[in-house]
Design an enzyme around this catalytic site. Structure first.
Site, short mmCIF file in Angstrom:
data_model
loop_
_atom_site.label_atom_id
_atom_site.label_comp_id
_atom_site.label_asym_id
_atom_site.label_seq_id
_atom_site.Cartn_x
_atom_site.Cartn_y
_atom_site.Cartn_z
N LYS A 196 33.96 43.84 31.25
CA LYS A 196 33.59 44.59 32.45
C LYS A 196 33.48 46.09 32.14
O LYS A 196 32.50 46.73 32.46
CB LYS A 196 34.64 44.34 33.54
CG LYS A 196 34.37 45.05 34.83
CD LYS A 196 35.41 44.67 35.88
CE LYS A 196 35.31 45.62 37.06
NZ LYS A 196 36.28 45.31 38.11
N GLU A 344 48.76 38.64 37.34
CA GLU A 344 48.17 39.98 37.25
C GLU A 344 47.86 40.51 38.65
O GLU A 344 47.87 41.71 38.90
CB GLU A 344 46.91 39.98 36.37
CG GLU A 344 46.55 41.37 35.87
CD GLU A 344 45.41 41.39 34.85
OE1 GLU A 344 44.26 41.11 35.21
OE2 GLU A 344 45.67 41.70 33.67
N HIS A 375 57.18 14.88 27.99
CA HIS A 375 57.92 14.67 26.75
C HIS A 375 58.41 16.00 26.17
O HIS A 375 58.68 16.11 24.98
CB HIS A 375 57.03 13.92 25.75
CG HIS A 375 56.59 12.60 26.29
ND1 HIS A 375 57.34 11.45 26.15
CD2 HIS A 375 55.52 12.26 27.06
CE1 HIS A 375 56.73 10.45 26.78
NE2 HIS A 375 55.63 10.93 27.34
O1 F6P Z 1 44.13 44.53 30.53
C1 F6P Z 1 43.87 43.82 31.68
C2 F6P Z 1 42.40 43.70 31.95
O2 F6P Z 1 41.92 44.87 32.50
C3 F6P Z 1 42.10 42.51 32.86
O3 F6P Z 1 42.30 42.78 34.19
C4 F6P Z 1 40.70 42.20 32.47
O4 F6P Z 1 40.32 40.92 32.90
C5 F6P Z 1 40.79 42.33 30.97
O5 F6P Z 1 41.66 43.43 30.77
C6 F6P Z 1 39.49 42.54 30.25
O6 F6P Z 1 38.82 43.69 30.69
P1 F6P Z 1 37.31 43.94 30.37
O7 F6P Z 1 36.51 42.85 30.97
O8 F6P Z 1 36.98 45.27 30.94
O9 F6P Z 1 37.16 43.93 28.87
#
Ligand code: F6P
Length: 528
Positions: A196, A344, A375
């Site tokens: 992201k 989270e 188990h």
């Molecule tokens: O470190 C936590 C986090 O920000 C998560 O919330 C997120 O899903 C993950 O890291 C990956 O972030 P990105 O998609 O920005 O690489």
């Protein structure tokens, strides 16, 4: 007003004190209708929560609590995509990603590009730098950019596309990517860099390694990166800097939280693994649960019910641990996915107003598929002296119907929830003819609360329902505690410290800001 200060909370506390003395055996004996009273059906799913340690009064009081927390108001805000992630100033609108014809134009445009991409790769139109078709796709991402597609691709393995293998790399540990690259062919491998923010250390390091590996084989073929790298991100400038052409970038938006992003372009690796029709069916399944969540009355609302039960178990019964127990090997990654989604989101200490919480909003979520866990750790569930809230997940029909397998699987699922609920008394042990010396070891206290969710089958539609159910449960639990479930400040400190420690691992320097333990370990591990 904090939920713990409401009159309903005080009433619940008094009620809980008496209910804690009652065994599930007693609750079942007192109510012939318990299963029908405490189970609900929704678009093929059945949620049986009759083995929770509640009675009709508990249910009513919990619903009052939901009203006191203004669940209706917050739900309206979330469904309308309002800026309820106030600490990051962001809207929350992941449900728009699966709204079908009602989705915003920008969402539909990206979905169309994803579908075209799937068709091109599955149809052999997308070719690598040597002109060969793509045989392997590697999703590089972590957290929400990994767990969702990884879990869902595993869950829908019965729909795995022929002639295309999809792999997932997350950990910065070279032991994750190195063995994978060793068995792949750079001429036929496509990398999806899913991030992201496009700033995540693990993902950028793995992406750099993948690019170097590709270029070592492709030499000066200048179209190699363009033909072998896709990015999924909200950060166009950074994807450009990495060298990925805009045409290969699938965007999503800051109103999609990482752990709620499976439904966005982050799901591309999943769509490639199982085909576009299945991905569309996943969205439709989630949409069905969204519609239910939006419109069902509180007493019949599945996500709200799960959230209220979680609050009841965690706070009033003292269950600090919640086990997810899918009786489905295909759902083996579900516990890991739910760990991020729930912990989270709700592993928080502060309410929306910045005030300390007066309770623990989120239990520790963990789990393994049945029957394997039986188990291993079930011994503790049965006789370990701790209350653990269990979510059993059963499939009425198997996704891999192999003669002689599914019935024993289901029998074990039902047996475990019954054994955990009702246990085994001294009279029953004696009646079974057990020697008196062994009697204490053969007692099962029971009274362990559980819910059983039955899916008619595991497929893309029911998986979408299941995941949206837990998403909305997570949201409701956050509302009950008046917390922001959409930020995650607790992950930041470790990242900052790692940035300061890394140079000290490369060469000795001023480490005086660190404690004696960290300094000692630095000396031990310094790689010069
Ligand atoms: O470190 C936590 C986090 O920000 C998560 O919330 C997120 O899903 C993950 O890291 C990956 O972030 P990105 O998609 O920005 O690489």
């Amino acid at each position: 007003m904090a939920i713990t200060n409401t009159p309903t909370w005080q009433t619940l506390a008094t009620h809980a004190a008496s209910l804690r003395q009652r065994h599930l055996r007693e609750l079942f004996a007192a109510d012939e209708q318990r299963f029908s009273r405490f189970s609900r059906r929704q678009d093929g799913l059945v949620l049986d929560y009759s083995k929770q340690r509640i009675d009709a009064d508990t249910h009513r009081l919990l619903l009052d609590l939901a009203a006191a927390a203004d669940i209706d108001g917050w739900r309206r805000k979330m469904l309308a995509g309002e800026t309820i992630n106030h600490t990051e100033g962001r809207a929350v609108h992941h449900i728009a990603l699966r709204a079908g014809d009602a989705a915003p134009a920008e969402v539909r445009a990206v979905l169309e590009r994803m579908r075209d991409c799937c068709e091109n790769i599955h149809g052999g139109i997308w070719r690598g730098w040597t002109g060969q078709r793509i045989t392997d796709v590697v999703n590089i991402g972590i957290g929400g950019s990994d767990l969702g597609p990884r879990m869902a691709a595993r869950a829908l393995a019965a729909w795995q596309q022929p002639d295309l293998r999809v792999h997932f790399v997350a950990n910065v540990d070279g032991a994750d990517i190195a063995p994978l690259l060793a068995r792949l062919d750079p001429r036929t491998t496509l990398f999806i860099i899913a991030s992201k923010t496009f700033t995540t250390q693990e993902t950028l390091i793995n992406a750099g390694t993948a690019r170097a590996w590709l270029l070592a084989a492709a030499g000066d073929a200048d179209d190699a990166v363009a033909k072998h790298f896709i990015a999924i991100s909200t950060a166009r400038e950074r994807t450009r800097q990495f060298g990925i052409a805009d045409a290969n970038v699938f965007e999503f938006w800051d109103w999609v939280g990482g752990r709620f992003s499976l439904w966005s372009a982050i799901g591309l690796s999943l769509a490639l693994a199982v085909g576009w029709r299945q991905f569309a069916a996943l969205l439709a399944g989630a949409r069905s649960m969204d519609e239910h969540f939006a419109s069902a009355p509180a007493a019949d609302n599945l996500p709200l019910t799960l959230a209220l039960l979680s609050l009841w178990n965690t706070h009033f019964l003292g269950a600090r641990s919640a086990a997810v127990l899918p009786y489905s090997q295909s759902l083996e990654k579900l516990p890991a996915y739910l760990q991020q989604l729930e912990m989270e989101s709700n592993g928080k200490q502060t309410d929306r107003a910045g005030q300390p919480l007066s309770g623990v909003p989120c239990p520790i979520v963990w789990g393994e598929p049945g029957t394997n866990g039986q188990h291993s750790f079930y011994q503790l569930l049965h006789q370990g002296g701790q209350i653990v809230a269990c979510d059993f997940i059963a499939l009425a029909a198997s996704d891999f119907p192999l003669a002689g397998h599914h019935r024993p699987l289901l029998a074990n699922c039902l047996a475990q929830s019954a054994a955990l609920a009702f246990g085994q008394t001294a009279a029953e042990v004696r009646a079974a003819g057990v020697a008196e010396a062994l009697l204490p070891y053969k007692l099962f206290p029971g009274n362990q609360p559980s819910t059983t969710l039955v899916l008619p089958a595991l497929n893309a539609h029911t998986l979408g329902q299941l995941l949206a159910l837990y998403e909305h449960k997570t949201f409701c639990l956050g509302v009950l505690w008046n917390i922001n479930s959409f930020d995650q400040w607790g992950v930041e400190l470790g990242k900052t410290l790692a940035g300061r420690i890394e140079p000290l691992l490369a060469a000795a320097g001023d480490d005086s800001a660190f404690d004696a333990s960290t300094r000692g370990l630095l000396t031990l591990l310094r790689q010069s």
